[in-house]
Design a protein around this motif. Structure first.
Motif, short mmCIF file in Angstrom:
data_model
loop_
_atom_site.label_atom_id
_atom_site.label_comp_id
_atom_site.label_asym_id
_atom_site.label_seq_id
_atom_site.Cartn_x
_atom_site.Cartn_y
_atom_site.Cartn_z
N MET A 120 6.88 16.54 1.11
CA MET A 120 6.03 15.38 0.84
C MET A 120 6.77 14.10 1.21
N THR A 121 6.10 13.21 1.88
CA THR A 121 6.67 11.91 2.23
C THR A 121 5.78 10.82 1.64
N THR A 122 6.41 9.76 1.13
CA THR A 122 5.69 8.62 0.57
C THR A 122 6.12 7.37 1.33
N GLU A 123 5.15 6.70 1.90
CA GLU A 123 5.43 5.53 2.74
C GLU A 123 4.78 4.30 2.12
N LYS A 124 5.55 3.23 1.99
CA LYS A 124 5.03 1.95 1.54
C LYS A 124 4.80 1.06 2.75
N TYR A 125 3.67 0.36 2.78
CA TYR A 125 3.37 -0.46 3.95
C TYR A 125 2.67 -1.75 3.51
N THR A 126 2.74 -2.74 4.37
CA THR A 126 2.08 -4.02 4.11
C THR A 126 0.62 -3.94 4.51
N ARG A 127 -0.26 -4.36 3.63
CA ARG A 127 -1.69 -4.29 3.92
C ARG A 127 -2.07 -5.26 5.03
N THR A 128 -3.08 -4.86 5.78
CA THR A 128 -3.64 -5.74 6.81
C THR A 128 -4.60 -6.74 6.17
N PHE A 129 -5.00 -7.72 6.96
CA PHE A 129 -5.95 -8.71 6.46
C PHE A 129 -7.26 -8.04 6.07
N GLY A 157 0.83 -1.19 0.00
CA GLY A 157 0.00 0.00 0.00
C GLY A 157 0.87 1.26 0.00
N THR A 158 0.26 2.39 -0.30
CA THR A 158 0.99 3.67 -0.38
C THR A 158 0.28 4.71 0.47
N LYS A 159 1.07 5.44 1.26
CA LYS A 159 0.54 6.54 2.07
C LYS A 159 1.36 7.79 1.75
N ILE A 160 0.71 8.78 1.16
CA ILE A 160 1.38 10.01 0.74
C ILE A 160 0.91 11.15 1.65
N THR A 161 1.86 11.86 2.27
CA THR A 161 1.55 12.97 3.16
C THR A 161 2.21 14.23 2.62
N LEU A 162 1.39 15.25 2.37
CA LEU A 162 1.89 16.53 1.86
C LEU A 162 1.60 17.62 2.86
N GLU A 176 -10.10 4.73 -6.71
CA GLU A 176 -11.32 4.44 -5.97
C GLU A 176 -11.04 3.84 -4.60
N THR A 177 -9.86 3.29 -4.41
CA THR A 177 -9.52 2.64 -3.14
C THR A 177 -8.79 3.56 -2.18
N CYS A 178 -8.65 4.84 -2.53
CA CYS A 178 -7.86 5.77 -1.73
C CYS A 178 -8.76 6.55 -0.77
N SER A 179 -8.35 6.67 0.48
CA SER A 179 -9.02 7.50 1.47
C SER A 179 -8.21 8.77 1.70
N ILE A 180 -8.88 9.85 2.12
CA ILE A 180 -8.25 11.16 2.27
C ILE A 180 -8.38 11.60 3.72
N LEU A 181 -7.29 12.09 4.28
CA LEU A 181 -7.28 12.56 5.67
C LEU A 181 -6.70 13.96 5.72
N ILE A 182 -7.30 14.82 6.57
CA ILE A 182 -6.75 16.14 6.92
C ILE A 182 -6.72 16.19 8.44
N VAL A 230 -2.26 17.04 4.06
CA VAL A 230 -3.22 16.23 3.32
C VAL A 230 -2.59 14.85 3.14
N VAL A 231 -3.35 13.82 3.54
CA VAL A 231 -2.84 12.45 3.49
C VAL A 231 -3.69 11.64 2.52
N LEU A 232 -3.02 10.98 1.57
CA LEU A 232 -3.67 10.05 0.66
C LEU A 232 -3.24 8.64 1.04
N ASP A 233 -4.17 7.85 1.52
CA ASP A 233 -3.87 6.49 1.98
C ASP A 233 -4.54 5.50 1.04
N ASP A 234 -3.75 4.82 0.22
CA ASP A 234 -4.29 3.90 -0.77
C ASP A 234 -3.70 2.51 -0.56
N PRO A 235 -4.47 1.57 -0.01
CA PRO A 235 -3.92 0.22 0.19
C PRO A 235 -3.60 -0.50 -1.11
N ALA A 236 -4.21 -0.09 -2.24
CA ALA A 236 -3.90 -0.72 -3.52
C ALA A 236 -2.65 -0.14 -4.16
#
Length: 445
Positions: free
Chosen positions: A414-423, A295-300, A316-322, A391-397
């Motif tokens: 801007m930081t881009t973080e790669k992470y392992t998806r949960t079950f 997954g990818t998590k982008i924070t700007l 379509e699989t991305c959630s947005i956080l402020i 602004v955070v874009l969190d896309d598990p796909a």
């Protein structure tokens, strides 16, 4: 004339095309053919001469005269094949005695330009001609003067402007100007009076024809252009259109689809639908590739109003956080979008404030309406650069993207973080029940 026929004639009497000569050579006489006059529809005489132009190539010169109505017409055609490359002649006309008398072969496909007057004769608007520089100008003047009497009666203002332009063309004979003849067939020619020495006033350039120019010359139809080796390469260069129905009024509409490569990211599919009946417009973006392994998590960190112009791809699989507004928008809330950061914030504001069914009618309360109004004002401040937020874009796909304006260097904000998806995230994406490696058919025989 076919190659075999040409060789037969050469074997009998030498070359088919004779050099232009002042001597009374019987072999250099034109062929006369009785033909129909297109002016009075009586018989006239067409004379055809196969000849060579020195330092150029073979041409066919034809001349028609009608003894009944005195109508005449001359034309020149290239007797050779279309050349491998197009040709462009640029002549600096300085001397009336030398330059105005230069012979010019202008093919049907040639474009003639005089940049100083912003004047152009498009291809296929005149027949091919064998003339001089002065003759080209006289022919252009004659063409403009042809309908002046009618223009004076119907559009006097236009006629006055054309008269002024005709005067400018006539004055060229005494002045200095540039003549450009551009022929994609390569069969036009401007004489070099100093041949075989170099002509300092004349420059000649060869170029490769475009597919459109090949189609105009009849070499290759536009729909017969070589297609890429596979369907994906073909889709990269094409906008596909298919019929659908408008999601608002259900009227027949069309959807355009294009495969686009986003720099420093991947390919995406952009789809846009316009309804001519109700005016509804919608667009959608889908990933053109597979689901990423991580997954990818982008924070700007928004530090300047210029950040609003950053390109953004939200799948379509991305959630947005402020975090500063304690705001989170789940996946698929605003669909897939390829827009700017400002465009995304406007969509969020419209979704939460303007199009929210709980802010109007019996469902609305003053307290809720006031909170949503305050939220909209905060979004406006963010777009104006008046609030320091993240602004955070969190896309598990892993299929979302935010432009790095410092690329290929790292973006300090801007930081881009790669992470392992949960079950649970794999379950939402349908990956837990999907097995594409080491699969064996366990059905009974």
């Amino acid at each position: 004339m076919s190659v075999i026929a040409e060789e037969n004639v050469r074997g009998i009497g030498g070359s088919v095309f004779k050099e232009i000569s002042a001597d009374n050579d019987e072999d250099n006489q034109p062929t006369e053919i009785e033909s129909l006059c297109m002016n009075c529809y009586q018989n006239g005489m067409t004379r055809i001469l196969l000849t060579k132009i020195p330092f150029f190539k073979e041409v066919i010169i034809s001349s028609f005269t009608c003894p009944n109505c005195s109508w005449s017409n001359t034309e020149i055609q290239s007797a050779g094949r279309i050349q491998d490359q197009g040709i462009a002649y640029t002549l600096k006309v300085k001397s009336k005695q030398v330059d105005m008398n230069r012979e010019v072969v202008k093919a049907d496909s040639a474009t003639t330009r005089i940049p100083e007057l912003d004047f152009e004769i498009p291809p296929y608007t005149q027949k091919g001609s064998l003339s001089t520089i002065e003759g080209l100008i006289d022919r252009a003047v004659a063409g403009l003067e042809q309908d002046q009497q009618l223009r004076n009666a119907t559009a006097p203002e236009v006629a006055v402007k054309i008269d002024e332009f005709i005067d400018k063309l006539k004055k060229l004979k005494e002045g200095v100007f540039t003549l450009v003849i551009d022929d994609p067939s390569g069969n036009s020619f401007v004489e070099n009076p100093f041949a075989p020495q170099k002509d300092e006033a004349l420059s000649v350039s060869h170029y490769k024809r475009t597919p459109q120019q090949d189609a105009q010359l009849g070499i290759k139809a536009e729909d017969e252009e070589e297609k890429p080796s596979n369907d994906i390469d073909y889709m990269r260069n094409e906008v596909l259109t298919f019929n659908t129905n408008c999601p608002e009024c259900n009227a027949p509409a069309s959807t355009n689809m294009k495969l686009v490569q986003i720099p420093h990211f991947k390919e995406v599919i952009i789809m846009a639908t316009n309804c001519d009946d109700c005016g509804h417009r919608t667009n959608e973006v889908k990933s053109g590739g597979a689901t990423e392994e991580l997954g990818t998590k982008i924070t700007l960190h928004l530090t300047d109003v210029s950040d609003m112009s950053r390109d953004l791809l939200k799948s379509e699989t991305c959630s947005i956080l402020i975090p500063e507004l304690e705001f989170e928008l789940g996946m698929a809330a605003v669909g897939g979008k390829f827009t700017t950061l400002e465009g995304l914030l406007k969509d969020i504001k419209d979704l939460i404030v303007s199009k929210n069914p709980f802010t109007c009618g019996d469902s609305s309360t003053s307290d809720r309406t006031e909170k949503l109004k305050l939220f909209g004002e905060k979004i406006d401040k963010i777009m104006a650069g008046e609030m320091d937020v993240h602004v955070v874009l969190d896309d598990p796909a892993g299929n979302s993207y935010l432009q790095n304006v410092y690329a290929p260097d790292p973006d300090p904000e801007m930081t881009t973080e790669k992470y392992t998806r949960t079950f649970e995230q794999n379950e939402d994406l349908g990956l837990n029940d999907m097995k594409t490696e080491g699969y064996q058919d366990i059905r009974p025989p």
